[in-house]
Design a protein around this motif. Structure first.
Motif, mmCIF file in Angstrom:
data_model
loop_
_atom_site.group_PDB
_atom_site.id
_atom_site.type_symbol
_atom_site.label_atom_id
_atom_site.label_comp_id
_atom_site.label_asym_id
_atom_site.label_seq_id
_atom_site.Cartn_x
_atom_site.Cartn_y
_atom_site.Cartn_z
ATOM 1 N N PRO A 1 7.918 11.462 -18.366
ATOM 2 C CA PRO A 1 7.482 11.067 -19.724
ATOM 3 C C PRO A 1 6.241 10.201 -19.641
ATOM 4 O O PRO A 1 6.043 9.438 -18.693
ATOM 5 C CB PRO A 1 8.688 10.286 -20.274
ATOM 6 N N ASP A 2 5.391 10.319 -20.685
ATOM 7 C CA ASP A 2 4.135 9.569 -20.706
ATOM 8 C C ASP A 2 4.423 8.063 -20.766
ATOM 9 O O ASP A 2 3.946 7.293 -19.947
ATOM 10 C CB ASP A 2 3.291 10.025 -21.896
ATOM 11 N N GLY A 3 5.179 7.662 -21.732
ATOM 12 C CA GLY A 3 5.598 6.267 -21.835
ATOM 13 C C GLY A 3 4.479 5.311 -22.169
ATOM 14 O O GLY A 3 4.673 4.096 -22.145
ATOM 15 N N GLY A 4 3.273 5.810 -22.483
ATOM 16 C CA GLY A 4 2.135 4.945 -22.762
ATOM 17 C C GLY A 4 2.098 4.512 -24.217
ATOM 18 O O GLY A 4 2.745 5.097 -25.082
ATOM 19 N N SER A 5 1.318 3.470 -24.488
ATOM 20 C CA SER A 5 1.179 2.984 -25.866
ATOM 21 C C SER A 5 -0.296 2.899 -26.209
ATOM 22 O O SER A 5 -1.102 2.435 -25.407
ATOM 23 C CB SER A 5 1.831 1.604 -26.015
ATOM 24 N N SER B 1 3.963 13.156 -12.063
ATOM 25 C CA SER B 1 3.187 12.690 -13.211
ATOM 26 C C SER B 1 2.000 13.609 -13.483
ATOM 27 O O SER B 1 1.677 13.913 -14.639
ATOM 28 C CB SER B 1 2.709 11.262 -12.961
ATOM 29 N N THR B 2 1.355 14.079 -12.414
ATOM 30 C CA THR B 2 0.203 14.983 -12.569
ATOM 31 C C THR B 2 0.594 16.256 -13.294
ATOM 32 O O THR B 2 -0.160 16.787 -14.122
ATOM 33 C CB THR B 2 -0.381 15.318 -11.187
ATOM 34 N N PHE B 3 1.771 16.774 -12.992
ATOM 35 C CA PHE B 3 2.223 18.020 -13.609
ATOM 36 C C PHE B 3 3.051 17.766 -14.877
ATOM 37 O O PHE B 3 3.788 18.653 -15.328
ATOM 38 C CB PHE B 3 3.043 18.834 -12.613
ATOM 39 N N ASP B 4 2.934 16.547 -15.448
ATOM 40 C CA ASP B 4 3.614 16.195 -16.702
ATOM 41 C C ASP B 4 5.119 16.391 -16.626
ATOM 42 O O ASP B 4 5.766 16.786 -17.608
ATOM 43 C CB ASP B 4 3.044 17.010 -17.879
#
Length: 735
Positions: free
Chosen positions: A195-199, A189-192
């Motif tokens: 997927p972000d998946g945020g809203s 997650s740190t290195f992207d």
């Protein structure tokens, strides 16, 4: 394959894993400490009330945050100067500094990146990957050693370092898999890489343009408990178009600062909830107890690293190095070994070298690693199987019979079974015979009939090798030289002599404890740890095969003691009974965990004759807990071979021995130990019905007579020696 996958990542990444685990264990304490120290929210307190209290104390407040531990922190500007404090929710006042703990910050940077930025993060991710590989492969090895997943918590035997390694792994492996998996997720997650998946709520198109609506009157804030708050951000001062932003466990919303109305809202997505759960599982933030548990499990890594190195070193010493060992998937001959002490591996090395020289491609591995699906090119399978104790599987063959029984059908590859043992023992090659019978029942095609090797005989092995060569159509000469165990010099300090009057010279020989190096203490090797009932091996001068004697003492007794009878023409017994105080012998220790009294408080019934009294006397002498012990001792004549006769009265006075019953076979009325048992049948049967443990030591004929006598008077109670053996309450050390 699994063993190599487990060994090399552990050895190569040990330093990195130690840093990773120790820093992680230390960090696991902080969430719990923060939760204890943080002023807790009052029951029923809403975000509206909390924000109003804080704003009353700090008019320039910009943000209020609540951590998973429940600690509330406020950030503000006062005349252009920033400020921050931990807030007491009851008053809205600051009660502690909001500055991060410097030790925690240092440990966090060490744990995440070794203070090296992105390159350090990659290194620690590699460490987490190594830990995951070690955990999964280690779990597979534990299951293999225990005899299958169903026997995960089966009792272990072997050196202390190996038992500690497995015991820690049994408990810690779940936590280590969880920690390493979540660490890899967080690194990705740190290195992207995920997927972000945020809203994020859509920015409001219109706002009222007004300001000053009372915080404690805003409906959304009044309906939100402080326990659900994550963050409340205030509008920028003087900007009527800015809004309040509130983040909770349910999602994120915008509030109009002039009307208090909810302008937009976005619920947390499933992906965000998964990510937050993984963060919680790894850091313990929001689950302090779980964090402490995982931290304790992480401490197992350096302990397993140390014991793993000791096990690896011991394995290198105890097992010959097999050069040119081929992978199982490419080998024509699969050679699997079932060994307890390591000597059978030496025969496997000799056979491997001879077959390789004859042009064969050979793989050698433990029987516990039996995996027929991997033997793609195999033309034959050969099993070299020793026997442990009373017919049990040796250490490197645990689980073989269980795995064979689960197969729908046996492999089509022809099989040969070669058993190793000592013909003088009743369970002579019993495990090899069980394997051969199970293979026949499965319809496994036979390469050679079952054969046996007595007392590591090179001649027997060469004879079998010629038969194997005939079947393979090659000349196969097996010239095996046994590698003797590493010995320790023992010095005789005293002796007590018996039996001269009946032409059966016997001596109780007592040797001084040898000095034990530190590495043997750590490994439990040599004479670092031993108990009465363990075996001492002595290679006589001019002999090729060591002789084994049962120990009549334990390490805590402060000496090494055996009972030896001189046999006509006996090379080893003759040399031992000729020793005088000050003389020395070379000896090695072999544990015998299958013949020990155990820690139970249930009564012990000890039955022995002749020199078989040795370990039984050791059990009585070591009975410091005053466990009830009933000893039945058979001898020829009390004036010649009443071994330990001068010790028994003292042991009875001290409460170490409850009752002694003797049987004299050379008197006016010959009386054997089984006859003595029949004479006490009522009491013995009552003791056994109430849970007593029976231990028999001596010659085979005596042991058979004892078993017959017990079977007679236990039958009315529905008990037999076989039933007691299955319950672990009847054990023998018979020669």
């Amino acid at each position: 394959m699994i063993r190599a996958l487990h060994r090399w990542p552990g050895l190569l990444a040990l330093a990195l894993l130690t840093i990773l685990s120790l820093s992680g264990a230390a960090l696991s304490v902080f969430p719990a400490a923060e939760r204890i120290a943080a002023p807790q929210s009052q029951a029923g307190l809403t975000v509206a009330a909390l924000a109003s209290r804080i704003q009353a104390v700090y008019p320039g407040v910009e943000q209020v945050r609540r951590s998973p531990s429940g600690r509330i922190t406020a950030y503000w500007f006062d005349q252009g100067a920033p400020g921050a404090a931990v807030i007491d929710p009851a008053t809205g006042e600051g009660v502690a500094s909001a500055d991060p703990n410097q030790v925690e910050r240092w440990l966090t940077n060490l744990h995440r990146s070794l203070f090296l930025g992105d390159s350090g993060r990659i290194a620690m991710a590699a460490g987490a990957a190594a830990m995951l590989i070690l955990s999964l492969s280690g779990a597979a090895l534990v299951a293999r050693r225990a005899g299958g997943w169903r026997h995960w918590f089966a009792r272990l035997r072997g050196p202390l370092a190996g038992r500690l390694h497995v015991e820690i792994a049994r408990i810690a492996v779940v936590g280590l898999v969880l920690s390493s998996t979540t660490a890899l997720w967080m690194t990705a997650s740190t290195f992207d890489l995920l997927p972000d998946g945020g809203s994020i709520p859509v920015a409001p198109a219109e706002v009222s343009g007004e300001t000053g609506f009372a915080l404690d009157q805003m409906p959304t804030l009044r309906q939100t408990p402080v326990a659900e708050l994550r963050e409340l951000s205030f509008p920028y001062p003087g900007d009527a178009t800015d809004v309040f932003t509130v983040k909770t466990d349910r999602g994120t919303g915008y509030l109009d600062q002039g009307t208090g109305a909810l302008l937009a809202w976005a619920d947390l997505t499933g992906w965000e909830r998964v990510s937050e759960t993984i963060y919680m599982l790894h850091t313990g933030q929001g689950a302090a107890t779980l964090g402490l548990v995982l931290g304790l499990m992480a401490l197992g890594v350096p302990a397993m690293g140390a014991t793993g190195i000791l096990v690896w070193l011991a394995g290198r010493r105890g097992r010959p190095r097999i050069r040119g060992n081929q992978p199982a998937v490419r080998a024509e001959t699969i050679l699997l070994v079932g060994s307890e002490g390591g000597s059978t591996w030496g025969f496997a090395a000799t056979l491997h070298a001879a077959l390789t020289e004859a042009g064969q491609s050979v793989h050698v591995g433990p029987m516990s690693g039996f995996a027929p699906e991997r033997y793609a090119r195999a033309e034959r399978i050969i099993l070299l199987a020793a026997t442990y104790g009373d017919g049990a599987a040796p250490a490197s063959a645990k689980g073989f019979l269980d795995r064979l029984s689960t197969l729908e059908r046996a492999p089509d590859i022809p099989l040969a079974v070669l058993g190793f043992g000592d013909r003088s023992f009743p369970a002579w090659c019993a495990f090899a015979r069980d394997v051969a019978a199970a293979a026949q029942a499965k319809g496994w095609p036979e390469l050679l009939p079952l054969d046996t090797i007595d007392r590591q005989s090179p001649q027997d092995f060469a004879r079998w090798g010629r038969a194997l060569g005939d079947v393979l159509g090659i000349g196969l000469e097996l010239s095996h030289q046994s590698v003797q165990p590493q010995t320790t010099t023992l010095t005789l300090v005293s002796r007590r002599d018996y039996g001269a009057e009946v032409q059966a010279p016997t001596a109780i020989l007592r040797f001084a404890l040898p000095r034990v190096p530190l590495w043997q203490r750590l490994l439990g090797g040599g004479f670092a740890r031993f108990q009465a009932g363990d075996l001492i091996g002595i290679l006589p001068e001019g002999g090729a095969v060591p002789r084994l004697y049962s120990l009549a003492s334990g390490r805590l007794d402060g000496f090494i003691e055996i009972v030896v009878k001189k046999h006509p023409g006996g090379l080893c017994s003759g040399q031992l009974t000729a020793l005088e105080p000050g003389d020395t012998i070379a000896a090695f220790l072999r544990p015998n965990p299958g013949f020990r009294p155990g820690r139970s408080r249930a009564p012990l019934i000890l039955i022995g004759a002749g020199t078989g009294i040795g370990p039984l006397a050791g059990f009585v002498r070591g009975n410091a807990r005053r466990r009830p012990i009933y000893l039945f001792f058979g001898m020829r004549h009390p004036n010649s071979d009443f071994f330990y006769g001068e010790d028994f009265p003292d042991w009875q006075d001290e409460g170490r021995l409850t009752r002694l019953v003797t049987a004299v076979s050379r008197g006016a009325r010959p009386h054997y130990v089984q006859d003595a048992l029949r004479g006490e049948a009522t009491e013995v049967a009552e003791l056994i019905r109430n849970g007593a443990r029976v231990m028999v030591c001596g010659g085979r004929d005596m042991a058979a007579g004892v078993a017959d006598a017990l079977a007679e008077f236990l039958a009315p109670a529905g008990l037999t020696p076989a039933v007691l053996k299955a319950e672990g309450r009847y054990v023998e050390d018979v020669y």
